[in-house]
Motif scaffolding. Sequence first.
Motif, PDB file in Angstrom:
ATOM      1  N   TRP A 181      63.830 -57.587 -65.590  1.00 33.66           N
ATOM      2  CA  TRP A 181      64.193 -58.943 -66.019  1.00 33.66           C
ATOM      3  C   TRP A 181      65.486 -58.906 -66.810  1.00 33.66           C
ATOM      4  O   TRP A 181      66.389 -59.718 -66.600  1.00 33.66           O
ATOM      5  CB  TRP A 181      63.059 -59.538 -66.856  1.00 33.66           C
ATOM      6  CG  TRP A 181      63.376 -60.898 -67.373  1.00 33.66           C
ATOM      7  CD1 TRP A 181      63.410 -62.063 -66.678  1.00 33.66           C
ATOM      8  CD2 TRP A 181      63.690 -61.233 -68.719  1.00 33.66           C
ATOM      9  NE1 TRP A 181      63.743 -63.092 -67.505  1.00 33.66           N
ATOM     10  CE2 TRP A 181      63.918 -62.624 -68.764  1.00 33.66           C
ATOM     11  CE3 TRP A 181      63.809 -60.499 -69.896  1.00 33.66           C
ATOM     12  CZ2 TRP A 181      64.250 -63.281 -69.928  1.00 33.66           C
ATOM     13  CZ3 TRP A 181      64.141 -61.174 -71.050  1.00 33.66           C
ATOM     14  CH2 TRP A 181      64.356 -62.546 -71.069  1.00 33.66           C
ATOM     15  N   ASP A 182      65.613 -57.950 -67.726  1.00 32.88           N
ATOM     16  CA  ASP A 182      66.817 -57.801 -68.542  1.00 32.88           C
ATOM     17  C   ASP A 182      68.029 -57.539 -67.649  1.00 32.88           C
ATOM     18  O   ASP A 182      69.090 -58.139 -67.820  1.00 32.88           O
ATOM     19  CB  ASP A 182      66.613 -56.661 -69.540  1.00 32.88           C
ATOM     20  CG  ASP A 182      67.744 -56.521 -70.519  1.00 32.88           C
ATOM     21  OD1 ASP A 182      68.378 -57.543 -70.855  1.00 32.88           O
ATOM     22  OD2 ASP A 182      68.018 -55.397 -70.958  1.00 32.88           O
ATOM     23  N   GLU A 211      60.068 -55.710 -67.786  1.00 32.69           N
ATOM     24  CA  GLU A 211      60.976 -56.149 -68.833  1.00 32.69           C
ATOM     25  C   GLU A 211      62.390 -55.623 -68.585  1.00 32.69           C
ATOM     26  O   GLU A 211      63.376 -56.335 -68.751  1.00 32.69           O
ATOM     27  CB  GLU A 211      60.458 -55.645 -70.180  1.00 32.69           C
ATOM     28  CG  GLU A 211      60.922 -56.429 -71.355  1.00 32.69           C
ATOM     29  CD  GLU A 211      60.221 -55.993 -72.628  1.00 32.69           C
ATOM     30  OE1 GLU A 211      60.705 -56.396 -73.678  1.00 32.69           O
ATOM     31  OE2 GLU A 211      59.219 -55.252 -72.571  1.00 32.69           O
ATOM     32  N   LEU A 261      69.713 -61.060 -75.536  1.00 32.69           N
ATOM     33  CA  LEU A 261      69.053 -60.148 -74.608  1.00 32.69           C
ATOM     34  C   LEU A 261      68.523 -58.888 -75.258  1.00 32.69           C
ATOM     35  O   LEU A 261      67.876 -58.084 -74.611  1.00 32.69           O
ATOM     36  CB  LEU A 261      70.019 -59.760 -73.486  1.00 32.69           C
ATOM     37  CG  LEU A 261      70.411 -60.899 -72.566  1.00 32.69           C
ATOM     38  CD1 LEU A 261      71.411 -60.414 -71.534  1.00 32.69           C
ATOM     39  CD2 LEU A 261      69.198 -61.489 -71.879  1.00 32.69           C
ATOM     40  N   ARG A 314      60.433 -49.591 -72.692  1.00 29.92           N
ATOM     41  CA  ARG A 314      59.933 -50.892 -72.239  1.00 29.92           C
ATOM     42  C   ARG A 314      59.201 -50.777 -70.905  1.00 29.92           C
ATOM     43  O   ARG A 314      59.379 -49.832 -70.158  1.00 29.92           O
ATOM     44  CB  ARG A 314      61.091 -51.884 -72.086  1.00 29.92           C
ATOM     45  CG  ARG A 314      61.776 -52.185 -73.388  1.00 29.92           C
ATOM     46  CD  ARG A 314      62.929 -53.126 -73.191  1.00 29.92           C
ATOM     47  NE  ARG A 314      64.004 -52.433 -72.479  1.00 29.92           N
ATOM     48  CZ  ARG A 314      65.089 -53.043 -72.018  1.00 29.92           C
ATOM     49  NH1 ARG A 314      65.249 -54.329 -72.177  1.00 29.92           N
ATOM     50  NH2 ARG A 314      66.026 -52.354 -71.392  1.00 29.92           N
ATOM     51  N   ARG A 353      71.386 -59.990 -66.949  1.00 34.54           N
ATOM     52  CA  ARG A 353      72.744 -59.488 -67.180  1.00 34.54           C
ATOM     53  C   ARG A 353      73.596 -59.547 -65.922  1.00 34.54           C
ATOM     54  O   ARG A 353      74.763 -59.205 -65.943  1.00 34.54           O
ATOM     55  CB  ARG A 353      72.695 -58.060 -67.713  1.00 34.54           C
ATOM     56  CG  ARG A 353      72.144 -57.971 -69.117  1.00 34.54           C
ATOM     57  CD  ARG A 353      71.991 -56.529 -69.549  1.00 34.54           C
ATOM     58  NE  ARG A 353      71.258 -56.454 -70.785  1.00 34.54           N
ATOM     59  CZ  ARG A 353      71.807 -56.162 -71.952  1.00 34.54           C
ATOM     60  NH1 ARG A 353      73.084 -55.928 -72.038  1.00 34.54           N
ATOM     61  NH2 ARG A 353      71.068 -56.109 -73.041  1.00 34.54           N
TER      62      ARG A 353
END
Length: 172
Positions: free
Chosen positions: A148-149, A145, A119, A141, A153
């Motif tokens: 999505w990260d 992004e 990740l 970022r 998680r």
Amino acid sequence: TWKVRPGWTPDEAARALSRAWAKFVALYNRQHGARSLQYYVVPEATKKGWPHLHLAVRAEWVSHHALSEFMEAEIGSPIVRLIALDGIHRVAAYLAKYLGKGPHQFGTMKRYWRTLGYLLPAFFEDRVSRRRAGEWHSDPRHWQEIAWDAALRGFSVDRLAPGAFIHARAPP
């Protein structure tokens, strides 16, 4: 994908697939350098209830032939299909497709697992290493992004628009 044969249960087959994948990763990393293969794994049951693994892999190159031969030698299941996912959005869509399906758990196996470096792309590692713990910072970022990260998680993302709300809910 597990090649069905007598004497195995789906739970045993899932564990064997998982161990074989871990062994392949260890061999690959020994040959190409530590942590050179990063991955995200989602096991899934076929229509008949037997396991197969969906993998999102970040590596320089994984040979279809070598992986298929390895799985044949290790567990007698040479059924391997590789597809290239170009771009973060395709990877996110691929993982979301299989994580979002009806959950199926083989025995006590996790619903998904990953390497810690998967990740965190290499181009962010330098920025992260310079931060001090507990300090506020601005993330360079794009908001999609980051959302999505956070979703990968295990956090809840309320809306995918500029200024997305990310709730600090403990990952499963």
